[in-house]
Design a protein around this motif. Structure first.
Motif, PDB file in Angstrom:
ATOM      1  N   GLU A  14       0.819  -1.218   0.000  1.00  0.00           N
ATOM      2  CA  GLU A  14       0.000   0.000   0.000  1.00  0.00           C
ATOM      3  C   GLU A  14       0.850   1.264   0.000  1.00  0.00           C
ATOM      4  OE1 GLU A  14      -0.147  -2.397   2.268  1.00  0.00           O
ATOM      5  OE2 GLU A  14      -2.149  -3.291   2.270  1.00  0.00           O
ATOM      6  N   GLY A  15       2.153   1.099   0.283  1.00  0.00           N
ATOM      7  CA  GLY A  15       3.023   2.283   0.399  1.00  0.00           C
ATOM      8  C   GLY A  15       3.418   2.527   1.853  1.00  0.00           C
ATOM      9  N   LYS A  16       3.438   1.444   2.647  1.00  0.00           N
ATOM     10  CA  LYS A  16       3.802   1.566   4.073  1.00  0.00           C
ATOM     11  C   LYS A  16       5.206   2.133   4.223  1.00  0.00           C
ATOM     12  CE  LYS A  16       3.043  -2.850   4.484  1.00  0.00           C
ATOM     13  NZ  LYS A  16       2.466  -3.141   3.155  1.00  0.00           N
ATOM     14  N   PRO A 305       4.111  -8.969 -11.745  1.00  0.00           N
ATOM     15  CA  PRO A 305       3.119  -7.918 -11.987  1.00  0.00           C
ATOM     16  C   PRO A 305       2.013  -8.019 -10.939  1.00  0.00           C
ATOM     17  CG  PRO A 305       3.127  -9.555 -13.780  1.00  0.00           C
ATOM     18  CD  PRO A 305       4.214  -9.944 -12.837  1.00  0.00           C
ATOM     19  N   ARG A 306       1.624  -6.889 -10.382  1.00  0.00           N
ATOM     20  CA  ARG A 306       0.551  -6.923  -9.391  1.00  0.00           C
ATOM     21  C   ARG A 306      -0.801  -6.870 -10.091  1.00  0.00           C
ATOM     22  NH1 ARG A 306       3.583  -2.239  -5.957  1.00  0.00           N
ATOM     23  NH2 ARG A 306       5.042  -3.561  -4.812  1.00  0.00           N
ATOM     24  N   ARG A 307      -1.749  -7.650  -9.577  1.00  0.00           N
ATOM     25  CA  ARG A 307      -3.124  -7.548 -10.076  1.00  0.00           C
ATOM     26  C   ARG A 307      -3.683  -6.208  -9.593  1.00  0.00           C
ATOM     27  NH1 ARG A 307      -5.258 -12.768  -7.171  1.00  0.00           N
ATOM     28  NH2 ARG A 307      -7.252 -12.355  -8.206  1.00  0.00           N
ATOM     29  N   ASP A 334      -2.315  10.010  -7.264  1.00  0.00           N
ATOM     30  CA  ASP A 334      -1.832  10.505  -8.566  1.00  0.00           C
ATOM     31  C   ASP A 334      -2.031   9.498  -9.695  1.00  0.00           C
ATOM     32  OD1 ASP A 334       0.219   9.268  -6.831  1.00  0.00           O
ATOM     33  OD2 ASP A 334       1.452   9.313  -8.648  1.00  0.00           O
ATOM     34  N   VAL A 335      -2.007   8.206  -9.336  1.00  0.00           N
ATOM     35  CA  VAL A 335      -2.093   7.159 -10.360  1.00  0.00           C
ATOM     36  C   VAL A 335      -3.477   7.130 -11.022  1.00  0.00           C
ATOM     37  CG1 VAL A 335      -1.852   4.657 -10.743  1.00  0.00           C
ATOM     38  CG2 VAL A 335      -0.286   5.833  -9.195  1.00  0.00           C
ATOM     39  N   LEU A 336      -4.483   7.622 -10.313  1.00  0.00           N
ATOM     40  CA  LEU A 336      -5.855   7.564 -10.848  1.00  0.00           C
ATOM     41  C   LEU A 336      -6.169   8.690 -11.839  1.00  0.00           C
ATOM     42  CD1 LEU A 336      -7.972   6.490  -7.734  1.00  0.00           C
ATOM     43  CD2 LEU A 336      -7.212   5.088  -9.667  1.00  0.00           C
TER      44      LEU A 336
HETATM   45  P1  GDP Z   1       4.788  -1.320   0.904  1.00  0.00           P
HETATM   46  O1  GDP Z   1       5.132  -2.758   0.811  1.00  0.00           O
HETATM   47  O2  GDP Z   1       3.455  -1.086   1.539  1.00  0.00           O
HETATM   48  O3  GDP Z   1       5.864  -0.490   1.546  1.00  0.00           O
HETATM   49  O4  GDP Z   1       4.639  -0.791  -0.598  1.00  0.00           O
HETATM   50  P2  GDP Z   1       5.644  -1.117  -1.830  1.00  0.00           P
HETATM   51  O5  GDP Z   1       6.878  -0.342  -1.647  1.00  0.00           O
HETATM   52  O6  GDP Z   1       5.768  -2.577  -2.024  1.00  0.00           O
HETATM   53  O7  GDP Z   1       4.792  -0.589  -3.040  1.00  0.00           O
HETATM   54  C1  GDP Z   1       4.368   0.737  -3.121  1.00  0.00           C
HETATM   55  C2  GDP Z   1       4.964   1.351  -4.402  1.00  0.00           C
HETATM   56  O8  GDP Z   1       4.312   2.570  -4.682  1.00  0.00           O
HETATM   57  C3  GDP Z   1       6.428   1.715  -4.270  1.00  0.00           C
HETATM   58  O9  GDP Z   1       7.034   1.574  -5.511  1.00  0.00           O
HETATM   59  C4  GDP Z   1       6.393   3.173  -3.841  1.00  0.00           C
HETATM   60  O10 GDP Z   1       7.573   3.881  -4.228  1.00  0.00           O
HETATM   61  C5  GDP Z   1       5.219   3.670  -4.642  1.00  0.00           C
HETATM   62  N1  GDP Z   1       4.459   4.771  -4.031  1.00  0.00           N
HETATM   63  C6  GDP Z   1       4.141   4.998  -2.739  1.00  0.00           C
HETATM   64  N2  GDP Z   1       3.314   6.058  -2.614  1.00  0.00           N
HETATM   65  C7  GDP Z   1       3.098   6.514  -3.871  1.00  0.00           C
HETATM   66  C8  GDP Z   1       2.296   7.569  -4.415  1.00  0.00           C
HETATM   67  O11 GDP Z   1       1.606   8.277  -3.721  1.00  0.00           O
HETATM   68  N3  GDP Z   1       2.306   7.705  -5.776  1.00  0.00           N
HETATM   69  C9  GDP Z   1       3.044   6.919  -6.593  1.00  0.00           C
HETATM   70  N4  GDP Z   1       2.986   7.141  -7.898  1.00  0.00           N
HETATM   71  N5  GDP Z   1       3.809   5.912  -6.113  1.00  0.00           N
HETATM   72  C10 GDP Z   1       3.822   5.706  -4.772  1.00  0.00           C
END
Ligand code: GDP
Ligand code: IMO
Ligand code: MG
Length: 412
Positions: A14-16, A305-307, A334-336
């Protein structure tokens, strides 16, 4: 005193890592409390882009001490290579990283068992990361595991190692594993070398954290995986082998529940999943492809690849309830951009239910790097507010890019 738990509110990734790195500017300790090197937490900051697997995401701040707690399973080889990569960047790991004596060791036979089990499952495979996490936790629970602290006592470690080797040789045979540990003496010697290298890091981390709490220090408990991969509350059997929710933060660190001040659930503005298992809001192939490319949705650990799917509010509400989430950090808004409309799943949190959607209007503007809520297009503001309204939980961070500073902070 502040103890904050960070958990993934979906299926992981999720972006942890980004959120913990950002919050570590104001932390004295960051503690990993679950999972192992199945996790991949990507950090984008002045050091570049780095995926951390075992080392807590606070490691980039000199004031921040990092702890690998008792609830983590540790593959020494993976840990040492991570330490080395950070050292090369000029980061002082040795003075700031501590590993719990009680954490369990991932051994090569665990990885072999993971591989053999996945192969034997055939079409029913889980899609594990093949890092040996499940079998390591199986052995922990069956009380035949080896712990990090055992490395400090050569005689005891050797005795436990030999017993585990015997047991695992039989297990691998029963699983018709294509791999087996051929030279146990070599392997033992290798682990005794790891013991020397890791010795300076191994301590009683519960004691450290008790002192930290008594001294009013600021602690972040960094979760791995996500709530829907939880061994109990996740989409069993398509889950990881440990608890991934906020309750695991206590069990995996030795910090009591009464000391937790807040639980931040990190959720993507949409949803992704790596590996097999139900995914009620999964997008059609074409949309998923577009999101995957924009969001760079490839596993940080395995490169798979993530689903991709839409946000599932029904599931988020359930996750908030079970984990006592008090704030949400919403990432990857931003991705949306440029997807219109934006469906959000509003019912059907279980695989057997069909999902119904509400379509929210999309926006055409790029959001990357926006740091003020008021600078978001009205439709993006509406998207965030819709989630708050439906969940009843405040969104305190909206992430608009992978970088540490690409974040909108919304005071509580
Ligand atoms: P985690 O395992 O929860 O820490 O997440 P991951 O690092 O595995 O995956 C999240 C991905 O999304 C990473 O490549 C981050 O650099 C990226 N990321 C995190 N927040 C954002 C955001 O707000 N926008 C974009 N475009 N990428 C993000
Ligand atoms: P972070 O911390 C996403 C998934 C695997 C598989 C299932 C079981 O980066 O969010 P395992 O190897 O744990 O036995 O695999 O769990 N999985 C993750 N998915 N992010 C993770 O961690 C994951 N850790 C495990 O893909 O479906
Ligand atoms: Mg990840």
């Amino acid at each position: 005193m502040s103890v904050t738990v960070i958990i993934g509110a979906q299926y992981g990734d999720e972006g942890k890592g980004k959120i913990v790195d950002m919050l570590s500017a104001d932390a004295d300790y960051v503690v990993r409390y679950n999972g192992g090197n199945n996790a991949g937490h990507t950090i984008v900051n002045e050091y570049g882009t780095l995926a951390l697997h075992l080392i807590p995401s606070g490691i980039f701040y000199p004031q921040c001490k990092c702890i690998i707690g008792n609830g983590v399973v540790v593959d020494p080889e993976s840990l040492l290579s991570e330490i080395e990569a950070l050292r090369k960047l000029g980061i002082d790991v040795e003075r700031r990283l501590k590993i719990s004596t009680l954490a369990h060791l991932v051994m090569p036979w665990h990885i072999m068992r993971d591989q053999a089990q996945e192969k034997n499952r055939g079409a029913e495979k889980i899609g594990t990361t093949l890092r040996g996490i499940g079998p390591t936790i199986t052995d922990k629970v069956s009380r035949s595991g080896l712990r990090v602290g055992d490395l400090l006592n050569k005689e005891y470690f050797t005795k436990r190692f030999r017993a585990a080797y015997e047991e695992n040789t039989a297990l691998l045979k029963a699983l018709s594993s294509q791999n087996k540990v051929s030279w146990p003496e070599d392997l033992l010697a290798k682990y005794l070398r790891y013991a020397e290298l890791l010795k300076p890091y191994i301590v009683n981390t519960q004691e450290l954290l008790t002192d930290a709490i008594n001294n009013d220090e600021r602690i972040i408990l960094e979760g791995a995986q996500g709530a829907l991969l939880d061994i109990d509350f996740g989409t069993y059997p398509y889950v990881t082998s440990s608890a991934t929710g906020s309750a695991a933060a206590c069990q995996g660190s030795g910090i009591p529940p009464t000391k937790i001040n807040k639980v931040i659930g990190v959720a993507k503005a949409y949803t992704t999943r790596v590996g097999e298992g139900p995914f009620p809001t999964e997008m059609n192939k074409e949309t998923a492809k577009s999101i995957r490319e924009t969001g760079k949705e490839y596993g940080a650990t395995t490169g798979r690849p993530r689903r991709c799917g839409w946000l599932n509010i029904a599931s988020l509400i359930e996750v908030i309830r079970i984990n006592g989430i008090s704030e949400i950090a919403l990432t990857k808004l931003d991705v949306l951009s440029r997807h219109d409309p934006l469906p959000i799943g509003v019912s059907g949190d279980s695989p057997s239910e069909s999902v119904s959607y509400i379509n929210l209007p999309g926006w055409q503007k790029e959001l990357k790097g926006i740091t003020n809520f008021a600078d978001l297009p009205p439709e993006a503001q509406n998207y965030v507010q819709f989630i708050e309204k439906q969940t009843g939980i405040k969104i305190t961070y909206v992430s608009t890019g992978p970088g540490r500073d690409e974040t909108i902070k919304i005071p509580y």
